[in-house]
Design a protein around this motif. Structure first.
Motif, PDB file in Angstrom:
ATOM      1  N   ALA A  71       0.829  -1.209   0.000  1.00 20.45           N
ATOM      2  CA  ALA A  71       0.000   0.000   0.000  1.00 20.45           C
ATOM      3  C   ALA A  71       0.860   1.255   0.000  1.00 20.45           C
ATOM      4  N   HIS A  72       2.085   1.142   0.486  1.00 23.36           N
ATOM      5  CA  HIS A  72       2.924   2.321   0.623  1.00 23.36           C
ATOM      6  C   HIS A  72       3.645   2.698  -0.671  1.00 23.36           C
ATOM      7  N   ARG A  73       3.471   1.901  -1.727  1.00 25.17           N
ATOM      8  CA  ARG A  73       3.975   2.339  -3.044  1.00 25.17           C
ATOM      9  C   ARG A  73       3.346   3.672  -3.413  1.00 25.17           C
ATOM     10  N   GLU A  74       2.063   3.827  -3.073  1.00 24.75           N
ATOM     11  CA  GLU A  74       1.375   5.073  -3.409  1.00 24.75           C
ATOM     12  C   GLU A  74       1.996   6.252  -2.672  1.00 24.75           C
ATOM     13  N   HIS A  75       2.348   6.071  -1.414  1.00 27.91           N
ATOM     14  CA  HIS A  75       2.949   7.149  -0.639  1.00 27.91           C
ATOM     15  C   HIS A  75       4.286   7.565  -1.255  1.00 27.91           C
ATOM     16  N   ALA A  76       5.073   6.589  -1.682  1.00 24.88           N
ATOM     17  CA  ALA A  76       6.365   6.906  -2.292  1.00 24.88           C
ATOM     18  C   ALA A  76       6.176   7.732  -3.560  1.00 24.88           C
ATOM     19  N   LEU A  77       5.196   7.365  -4.369  1.00 26.00           N
ATOM     20  CA  LEU A  77       4.945   8.101  -5.608  1.00 26.00           C
ATOM     21  C   LEU A  77       4.408   9.498  -5.321  1.00 26.00           C
ATOM     22  N   VAL A  78       3.512   9.610  -4.345  1.00 28.90           N
ATOM     23  CA  VAL A  78       2.993  10.928  -3.968  1.00 28.90           C
ATOM     24  C   VAL A  78       4.148  11.837  -3.558  1.00 28.90           C
ATOM     25  N   LEU A  79       5.069  11.312  -2.764  1.00 29.40           N
ATOM     26  CA  LEU A  79       6.226  12.112  -2.364  1.00 29.40           C
ATOM     27  C   LEU A  79       7.041  12.544  -3.579  1.00 29.40           C
ATOM     28  N   LEU A  80       7.361  11.610  -4.456  1.00 26.38           N
ATOM     29  CA  LEU A  80       8.185  11.923  -5.620  1.00 26.38           C
ATOM     30  C   LEU A  80       7.591  13.061  -6.439  1.00 26.38           C
ATOM     31  N   LEU A  81       6.272  13.060  -6.599  1.00 24.01           N
ATOM     32  CA  LEU A  81       5.644  13.983  -7.541  1.00 24.01           C
ATOM     33  C   LEU A  81       5.043  15.225  -6.891  1.00 24.01           C
ATOM     34  N   THR A  82       5.230  15.396  -5.574  1.00 25.27           N
ATOM     35  CA  THR A  82       4.740  16.621  -4.931  1.00 25.27           C
ATOM     36  C   THR A  82       5.850  17.426  -4.262  1.00 25.27           C
ATOM     37  N   ILE A  83       7.093  17.010  -4.385  1.00 29.42           N
ATOM     38  CA  ILE A  83       8.192  17.772  -3.810  1.00 29.42           C
ATOM     39  C   ILE A  83       9.069  18.326  -4.922  1.00 29.42           C
ATOM     40  N   GLY A  84       9.906  19.310  -4.580  1.00 33.99           N
ATOM     41  CA  GLY A  84      10.794  19.904  -5.558  1.00 33.99           C
ATOM     42  C   GLY A  84      11.747  18.880  -6.147  1.00 33.99           C
TER      43      GLY A  84
END
Length: 433
Positions: free
Chosen positions: A284-297
Motif C-alpha cells: 500500500a505504501h507504493r502510493e505514498h512513495a509516488l505521492v512524495l516523488l511527484l509533490t516535492i521539488g
C-alpha cells in the motif's frame, strides 16, 4: 549557473536499453542488423500516455557487457544497432515532444578501449599510457573491477576526448547527459569539460551521478546542473518501512537546502537499485512513495516498469542487476498503479511550480506526516498516513481556512472543506483556498 528553462517541465521515463530490448544478458548477443534500438520507438507512445516529457537512456555506446565498460564512445553498441537507429529514435521522440538524456561513462573504460590497448602494447612511455591512472606499474581500476580501467582525469587528452563525445551526441539530437560515477571523478575535471560544451550547446542539461557527500558543493565545483538525490531516495523507502517519518522530515529539510542552490534529480527507482515495489514491505505504501516523488521539488524520474509495479531485487553478485533490468516485450496492462502514475504525473505537469517547491511540516509523528509544498504563492497540502488508525484533519488547526481534496485514497474530490480524514495507510492531496 541557471539550468536550462525546459528542465522545469521535465519528467523523465528512464530505461536501461541493453536490458530493455533483450540485448544483455543474451547468448548469443544480437547483431547490429537486428536494429534493436528501434524497439524503444514502440514504447514512446506509452511514455507520452504516462505523461513523461523525456526519455532517459542508459548506456547505448559500444561495450563488451553491461554498457558501463565503454569501448568506443562514438559508436552505438552493435547489439543495439547503428547511428541510423539512433537518429530514428531521436526523430520519433522529437515528433512526440520527448527529449533525450544520454548516459556517459567517463570515469573508466572497458578493456577493449583503443587507447588502453595502445597503452598495453606500447608500454608506460607510450602517449596513450597517460590516459590512465596507475598504481605503480599496474593500471588502476574502478572499485576493484578488473574490467573497468580508471581514466586519468588530469590528462588534457582525456578532457578533450570527453568534451568531444558530449558535443558529438548533443549535435546528433541529445538534450543532456547523465554523467556516470561522477562521485569518483574530480570536480575540477568536469569544470574543465562542461563550460566548453555549454558554449556550443547552452541549452543542454548535465546531471552527475552522486551517491553521498556535499551535493551543493559538488554542483558548484563541477558546474553540473544537478545531481542524483540518493539521500531522499533512501529516506522515502526507509521511513515507510520503519514507520519513521522523522527520517523523511530530516531528509526533506536537507532537500530544501539543496533547492536553494540547484534542483536535484529525484527518483524512487532506477537501474541500480531494488525496485520500489520490492523494497517496500507494505505494498500500500507504493502510493505514498509516488505521492512524495511527484509533490516535492526536483526533476522527477520514473524507472520503466515501476508504473506497473514491476518487482526486482538487486543483489551484490555478478549478474545481480539483471532482475531490475528486464526485457520489455508487451505493453503494460491497465492497472491501479499505472492510473495513479498517470494522474499524479498529470498533476505535476499542471503545477510546474512544483519543480522548485520546498516543503514545511504541519504535522509530524512516526506514522503520520502532513506537509505544505510551496513555491511563491502556490502551495499544496499533502497528508500521509501509514498508521493502522485513521488520521483526522482539521484545516484550521493547520493554519488553513478551507481547501479542496484533489486526490487521495478512500476519498473522492471534495470542495470547500474544513475537516476531512485520511484512512489507515492512506493519503490526501489538498489544494488550500
Amino acid at each position: 549557473m541557471a539550468e536550462p528553462a525546459w528542465i522545469a517541465h521535465a519528467i523523465w521515463w528512464q530505461i536501461y536499453p541493453l536490458g530493455f530490448v533483450g540485448a544483455f544478458p543474451a547468448d548469443p548477443p544480437p547483431s547490429a542488423d537486428e536494429h534493436r534500438l528501434r524497439r524503444i520507438v514502440g514504447w514512446l507512445d506509452h511514455a507520452v500516455q504516462l505523461g513523461a516529457s523525456g526519455i532517459a537512456l542508459g548506456p547505448i555506446f559500444a561495450s563488451r557487457t553491461h554498457g558501463y565498460d565503454t569501448t568506443d564512445h562514438f559508436r552505438i553498441d552493435p547489439r543495439l544497432g547503428d547511428d541510423e537507429d539512433f537518429d530514428h529514435l531521436v526523430a520519433e521522440a522529437r515528433g512526440r515532444g520527448l527529449r533525450i538524456l544520454l548516459d556517459g561513462v567517463f570515469n573508466h573504460v572497458g578493456t577493449e578501449f583503443a587507447q588502453y590497448r595502445q597503452a598495453l602494447d606500447g608500454g608506460p612511455d607510450h602517449p596513450a599510457s597517460r590516459w590512465f591512472r596507475r598504481r605503480g606499474n599496474v593500471f588502476d581500476t574502478f572499485e576493484g573491477h578488473g574490467e573497468l580501467i580508471a581514466l586519468n582525469h588530469d590528462e588534457p587528452a582525456v578532457v578533450e576526448h570527453t568534451a568531444s563525445v558530449l558535443r558529438h551526441w548533443l549535435g546528433r539530437g541529445a538534450d543532456g547527459w547523465r554523467l556516470d560515477a561522477a562521485y569518483a571523478v574530480p570536480d575540477r575535471f568536469w569544470a574543465q569539460v562542461l563550460p566548453s560544451v555549454r558554449r556550443e550547446f547552452p541549452d543542454a542539461w548535465f546531471v552527475g551521478e552522486v551517491i553521498h557527500g556535499d551535493y551543493a558543493a559538488t554542483v558548484g565545483a563541477s558546474t553540473f546542473d544537478s545531481v542524483t538525490q540518493y539521500e531522499l531516495w533512501k529516506a522515502i523507502w526507509s521511513s515507510l518501512n520503519d514507520a519513521n517519518f522523522h527520517e523523511l522530515d530530516w531528509a526533506l529539510k536537507r532537500h530544501n537546502d539543496f533547492l536553494g542552490t540547484f534542483v536535484p534529480l529525484t527518483f524512487v527507482g532506477n537501474h541500480d537499485v531494488t525496485r520500489i515495489a520490492s523494497q517496500l514491505q507494505n505494498s500500500a505504501h507504493r502510493e505514498h512513495a509516488l505521492v512524495l516523488l511527484l509533490t516535492i521539488g526536483g526533476t522527477p524520474s520514473i524507472y520503466a516498469g515501476d508504473e506497473s509495479a514491476y518487482r526486482g531485487v538487486k543483489e551484490e553478485r555478478r549478474g545481480g542487476d539483471d532482475a531490475v533490468r528486464p526485457e520489455f516485450t508487451t505493453a503494460p496492462e491497465d492497472s491501479d498503479a499505472l492510473r495513479l502514475h498517470q494522474y499524479l504525473v498529470g498533476l505535476r505537469r499542471r503545477h510546474p511550480w512544483l519543480h522548485t517547491a520546498t516543503t514545511s511540516p504541519l504535522l509530524l509523528t512516526n506514522t503520520q506526516y502532513v506537509y505544505r509544498t510551496a513555491a511563491g504563492p502556490e502551495s499544496l497540502i499533502v497528508a500521509l498516513n501509514i498508521d493502522d488508525s485513521p488520521l483526522a484533519l482539521s484545516l484550521p488547526d493547520l493554519g488553513l481556512t478551507s481547501g479542496r481534496v484533489m486526490a487521495g485514497s478512500g476519498a473522492p474530490p471534495q470542495d470547500d472543506l474544513t475537516r476531512t480524514g485520511v484512512p489507515p495507510h492512506g493519503w490526501l492531496i489538498i489544494q488550500p483556498h
